[in-house]
Design an enzyme around this catalytic site. Structure first.
Site, PDB file in Angstrom:
ATOM      1  N   LYS A   1      73.197  16.584 -69.905  1.00 26.79           N
ATOM      2  CA  LYS A   1      74.531  16.875 -69.284  1.00 26.79           C
ATOM      3  C   LYS A   1      74.943  18.249 -69.728  1.00 26.79           C
ATOM      4  O   LYS A   1      75.297  19.135 -69.059  1.00 26.79           O
ATOM      5  CB  LYS A   1      75.461  15.797 -69.379  1.00 26.79           C
ATOM      6  CG  LYS A   1      76.902  16.412 -68.667  1.00 26.79           C
ATOM      7  CD  LYS A   1      77.727  15.087 -69.029  1.00 26.79           C
ATOM      8  CE  LYS A   1      78.711  15.343 -70.378  1.00 26.79           C
ATOM      9  NZ  LYS A   1      79.720  14.518 -70.477  1.00 26.79           N
TER      10      LYS A   1
ATOM     11  N   HIS B   1      82.599  10.462 -64.403  1.00 21.58           N
ATOM     12  CA  HIS B   1      82.980  10.380 -62.989  1.00 21.58           C
ATOM     13  C   HIS B   1      81.856  10.397 -62.094  1.00 21.58           C
ATOM     14  O   HIS B   1      81.884   9.592 -60.933  1.00 21.58           O
ATOM     15  CB  HIS B   1      84.015  11.265 -62.904  1.00 21.58           C
ATOM     16  CG  HIS B   1      85.278  11.154 -63.645  1.00 21.58           C
ATOM     17  ND1 HIS B   1      86.193  10.067 -63.640  1.00 21.58           N
ATOM     18  CD2 HIS B   1      85.684  11.961 -64.748  1.00 21.58           C
ATOM     19  CE1 HIS B   1      87.097  10.126 -64.368  1.00 21.58           C
ATOM     20  NE2 HIS B   1      86.857  11.190 -65.207  1.00 21.58           N
TER      21      HIS B   1
END
Ligand code: SF4
Length: 246
Positions: free
Chosen positions: A145, A165
């Site tokens: 990420k 999310h």
């Protein structure tokens, strides 16, 4: 991730989601700041804390130690002191310094004398997105990420950061399989997302996850993606529609 000029035709379902998302939230400008090392340090600081606290920690760090070389060479406790408002300072300070030392070793091997931030910029710029992503991941403390955030936000390269999310919403929408974890999702998005869609898709999925598709009780009844969602109301609308069309 993909090579620089390889075109990608998105699956119909992704194309429909993209259309609905942009109809709801618009087309945000993608303006990278060309500061990958600042982005890398900022992303490490943002782990397990709020944007407000990590932003404060970043500002204190660059005020106290104005160059990345100074951050690298400072006593660890001085770095930890500078970033204390971001939480986990005793974990993040050595992580940041280790990343800086790793880059410095690579720079010395190449006999490069630019500032460390410029060195990283050029190392990334000369690589295709997939290679740049792998390169960043080889730096200690840099996960999938973080690497994708740096490429997308700081370099304007098409790599999709998958946070909580993006992961939750894309699973519910049926963009990724129910058993695909966040790390695997990076690879899935790289295969199916046209490069020019990556930034918009990322920011809209996060916004949608925060405002509508909450972890608990998603507001499906007000959702602009309802007609394309695999999860809506607990019934697989998308799958039902597919079945009806066969
Ligand atoms: S319909 Fe419900 S589950 Fe699907 S994206 Fe919208 S809020 Fe999330």
């Amino acid at each position: 991730m993909t090579t620089k000029h390889e075109p990608i035709t998105p699956p119909t379902h992704l194309a429909q989601i993209y259309e609905l998302l942009t109809a709801a939230y618009g087309h945000p400008a993608w303006i990278p700041d060309n500061d990958p090392l600042g982005g890398l340090v900022g992303t490490i600081l943002s782990q397990h804390t709020s944007d407000l606290n990590s932003g404060r920690a970043y500002q204190q760090l660059v005020t106290l130690l104005p160059t990345w070389e100074a951050v690298r060479d400072a006593p660890p406790e001085q770095v930890a002191y500078a970033i204390r408002s971001g939480g986990l300072a005793n974990v993040k300070a050595p992580r940041i310094q280790e990343a800086l030392h790793t880059l410095t070793r690579q720079q010395q091997e190449q006999e490069d004398t630019h500032p460390l931030g410029d060195f990283l910029f050029h190392e990334l710029k000369k690589r295709a997105p997939e290679e740049a992503w792998q390169y960043l991941r080889s730096i200690p403390g840099v996960g999938p990420k973080t690497a994708a955030c740096v490429l997308m936000f700081n370099m304007g390269m098409p790599a999709m950061p998958v946070d909580t999310h993006v992961h939750r919403v894309s699973k519910r929408l049926g963009l990724i399989g129910a058993n695909v974890n966040a790390n695997q999702a990076h690879e899935v998005f790289a295969r199916i997302t046209p490069p020019e869609w990556v930034y918009t898709l990322h920011v809209h999925l996060i916004r949608h996850g925060r405002q509508v598709c909450h972890a608990q009780r998603p507001a499906c009844e007000h959702c602009p993606l309802f007609i394309a969602c695999a999860y809506a109301g607990g019934v697989s609308v998308y799958e039902e529609r597919s079945l009806r069309s066969h």
